[in-house]
Design a protein around this motif. Structure first.
Motif, mmCIF file in Angstrom:
data_model
loop_
_atom_site.group_PDB
_atom_site.id
_atom_site.type_symbol
_atom_site.label_atom_id
_atom_site.label_comp_id
_atom_site.label_asym_id
_atom_site.label_seq_id
_atom_site.Cartn_x
_atom_site.Cartn_y
_atom_site.Cartn_z
ATOM 1 N N PHE A 87 0.826 -1.248 0.044
ATOM 2 C CA PHE A 87 -0.285 -0.403 0.419
ATOM 3 C C PHE A 87 0.813 1.414 -0.134
ATOM 4 O O PHE A 87 1.958 1.721 0.195
ATOM 5 C CB PHE A 87 -0.851 -0.466 0.982
ATOM 6 N N GLY A 88 -0.308 2.728 -0.212
ATOM 7 C CA GLY A 88 0.988 3.813 -0.062
ATOM 8 C C GLY A 88 -0.163 4.992 -0.471
ATOM 9 O O GLY A 88 -1.262 4.362 -0.491
ATOM 10 N N PHE A 89 0.744 6.100 -0.752
ATOM 11 C CA PHE A 89 0.007 7.101 -0.386
ATOM 12 C C PHE A 89 0.181 8.179 -0.975
ATOM 13 O O PHE A 89 1.502 8.570 -0.732
ATOM 14 C CB PHE A 89 -0.750 7.242 1.345
ATOM 15 N N SER A 90 -0.182 9.069 -1.733
ATOM 16 C CA SER A 90 0.366 10.805 -2.243
ATOM 17 C C SER A 90 1.454 11.388 -0.672
ATOM 18 O O SER A 90 1.602 10.791 -0.057
ATOM 19 C CB SER A 90 -0.283 11.906 -2.907
ATOM 20 N N ARG A 91 2.625 12.087 -1.799
ATOM 21 C CA ARG A 91 3.426 12.370 -0.650
ATOM 22 C C ARG A 91 4.120 11.458 1.213
ATOM 23 O O ARG A 91 5.540 11.585 1.500
ATOM 24 C CB ARG A 91 3.044 13.737 0.366
ATOM 25 N N ASN A 92 4.067 10.142 0.326
ATOM 26 C CA ASN A 92 4.937 9.224 0.791
ATOM 27 C C ASN A 92 4.695 9.479 2.421
ATOM 28 O O ASN A 92 5.682 9.596 2.781
ATOM 29 C CB ASN A 92 6.317 9.147 0.517
ATOM 30 N N PRO A 93 3.620 9.749 3.439
ATOM 31 C CA PRO A 93 4.207 10.011 3.727
ATOM 32 C C PRO A 93 4.302 8.410 5.528
ATOM 33 O O PRO A 93 3.926 7.319 4.949
ATOM 34 C CB PRO A 93 2.216 10.282 4.818
ATOM 35 N N GLU A 94 4.762 9.099 6.527
ATOM 36 C CA GLU A 94 5.464 7.581 7.473
ATOM 37 C C GLU A 94 4.273 6.910 8.198
ATOM 38 O O GLU A 94 2.973 7.878 8.527
ATOM 39 C CB GLU A 94 6.596 8.117 8.156
ATOM 40 N N VAL A 95 3.690 5.642 7.889
ATOM 41 C CA VAL A 95 2.843 4.530 8.433
ATOM 42 C C VAL A 95 3.251 4.088 9.566
ATOM 43 O O VAL A 95 3.645 2.984 9.461
ATOM 44 C CB VAL A 95 2.776 4.180 7.159
ATOM 45 N N ARG A 96 3.097 4.116 10.747
ATOM 46 C CA ARG A 96 3.137 4.177 12.165
ATOM 47 C C ARG A 96 2.066 2.531 12.062
ATOM 48 O O ARG A 96 1.871 1.388 11.965
ATOM 49 C CB ARG A 96 3.787 4.138 12.735
ATOM 50 N N THR A 97 0.441 2.835 13.188
ATOM 51 C CA THR A 97 -0.117 2.171 13.424
ATOM 52 C C THR A 97 -1.440 2.567 12.939
ATOM 53 O O THR A 97 -1.848 1.624 13.273
ATOM 54 C CB THR A 97 -0.868 2.451 15.271
ATOM 55 N N SER A 98 -1.621 3.257 12.261
ATOM 56 C CA SER A 98 -2.471 3.495 11.033
ATOM 57 C C SER A 98 -2.351 4.553 10.165
ATOM 58 O O SER A 98 -1.706 5.147 9.980
ATOM 59 C CB SER A 98 -3.293 4.399 11.560
ATOM 60 N N ALA A 99 -3.474 4.198 8.956
ATOM 61 C CA ALA A 99 -3.437 5.013 7.728
ATOM 62 C C ALA A 99 -3.203 6.887 7.730
ATOM 63 O O ALA A 99 -3.759 6.886 9.103
ATOM 64 C CB ALA A 99 -4.444 4.453 6.277
ATOM 65 N N PRO A 100 -2.436 7.277 7.111
ATOM 66 C CA PRO A 100 -1.946 8.771 7.614
ATOM 67 C C PRO A 100 -3.969 9.537 7.317
ATOM 68 O O PRO A 100 -4.368 8.733 6.731
ATOM 69 C CB PRO A 100 -1.413 9.054 6.496
ATOM 70 N N LYS A 101 -3.737 10.825 7.664
ATOM 71 C CA LYS A 101 -5.211 11.620 7.343
ATOM 72 C C LYS A 101 -4.676 12.591 6.681
ATOM 73 O O LYS A 101 -3.927 12.929 5.089
ATOM 74 C CB LYS A 101 -4.336 12.450 8.755
ATOM 75 N N PHE A 102 -5.663 12.399 5.778
ATOM 76 C CA PHE A 102 -5.819 13.195 4.587
ATOM 77 C C PHE A 102 -4.615 14.634 4.392
ATOM 78 O O PHE A 102 -4.620 14.576 3.405
ATOM 79 C CB PHE A 102 -6.968 13.987 4.334
ATOM 80 N N GLY A 103 -4.351 15.573 5.528
ATOM 81 C CA GLY A 103 -3.609 16.364 5.447
ATOM 82 C C GLY A 103 -1.595 15.801 5.214
ATOM 83 O O GLY A 103 -1.131 16.841 4.341
ATOM 84 N N ASP A 104 -1.995 14.222 5.526
ATOM 85 C CA ASP A 104 -0.262 14.485 4.699
ATOM 86 C C ASP A 104 -0.414 13.968 4.405
ATOM 87 O O ASP A 104 1.030 13.791 3.827
ATOM 88 C CB ASP A 104 -0.647 12.753 6.211
ATOM 89 N N ALA A 105 -1.223 13.618 3.518
ATOM 90 C CA ALA A 105 -0.773 13.170 1.875
ATOM 91 C C ALA A 105 -1.581 14.197 0.793
ATOM 92 O O ALA A 105 -1.314 13.755 -0.141
ATOM 93 C CB ALA A 105 -2.267 11.584 1.485
#
Length: 150
Positions: free
Chosen positions: A114-132
Motif C-alpha cells: 500500500f502507499g499514499f501520495s506524499r509518502n507519509p510515514e505509516v506507523r499504527t494507522s493510515a495517514p490523515k488526508f492532510g498528510d497525503a
C-alpha cells in the motif's frame, strides 16, 4: 464619439479580465501517478483519488476517480484526467489476488502493499488526508508513490 469608444474599450478590457479569471478558476488538470516498490507483477494496482478528508483513504463511496490496472511493468504510471484545481490525496494498493480489496491479517494489518501520495510515514494507522494532500493547480501534475509491505 471618442469618449464612447474609450468606454467600450474599457468595458471589453474588463470583460476580458473577468473571463481570464473565471477560466483559471475552472481549470482542469491531469494527474500522473508513478507507483514504485512493487514486489512482483502478480495481480493489479488499484489507485483511488480523494478530493476531501471524508472517506480517505478507504471509503469507495468518497472516491472521485479510481483505476485498477494489471501490472505489466515497474514502476507503473497511471493517469487521471479532467481534475478540477484543488487539493487531492491518493491511496494505492497492490491487489495481488484481484479481489479489489486491501487484504488484512487477523490483527488488521495489511498483507498487500500500500502507499499514499506524499509518502507519509505509516506507523499504527493510515495517514490523515492532510498528510497525503497535494495541490493540482496546473495542466499536469506528477506524483510518485513508493509502496510499503509489512
Amino acid at each position: 464619439m471618442v469618449k464612447a469608444l474609450r468606454v467600450s474599450g474599457l468595458l471589453l478590457a474588463v470583460m476580458g479580465l473577468t473571463w481570464s479569471f473565471s477560466a483559471r478558476a475552472s481549470l482542469n488538470g491531469n494527474l500522473s501517478v508513478e507507483i514504485d516498490g512493487l514486489k512482483n507483477k502478480q495481480g493489479q494496482v488499484c489507485v483511488s483519488v480523494f478530493a476531501s478528508s471524508q472517506g480517505f483513504p478507504s471509503n469507495r463511496d468518497r472516491v472521485i476517480q479510481r483505476q485498477c490496472t494489471k501490472i505489466t511493468e515497474t514502476p507503473m504510471k497511471i493517469n487521471f484526467n479532467n481534475l478540477k484545481a484543488g487539493n487531492y490525496a491518493v491511496a494505492v494498493f497492490h491487489d495481488r489476488n484481484n479481489d479489489l480489496t486491501l487484504n488484512r491479517n487477523d490483527l488488521g494489518m495489511p498483507i498487500e502493499g500500500f502507499g499514499f501520495s506524499r509518502n507519509p510515514e505509516v506507523r499504527t494507522s493510515a495517514p490523515k488526508f492532510g498528510d497525503a494532500a497535494f495541490l493540482i493547480a496546473g495542466p499536469n501534475t506528477n506524483i510518485q508513490i513508493k509502496l510499503k509491505y509489512l
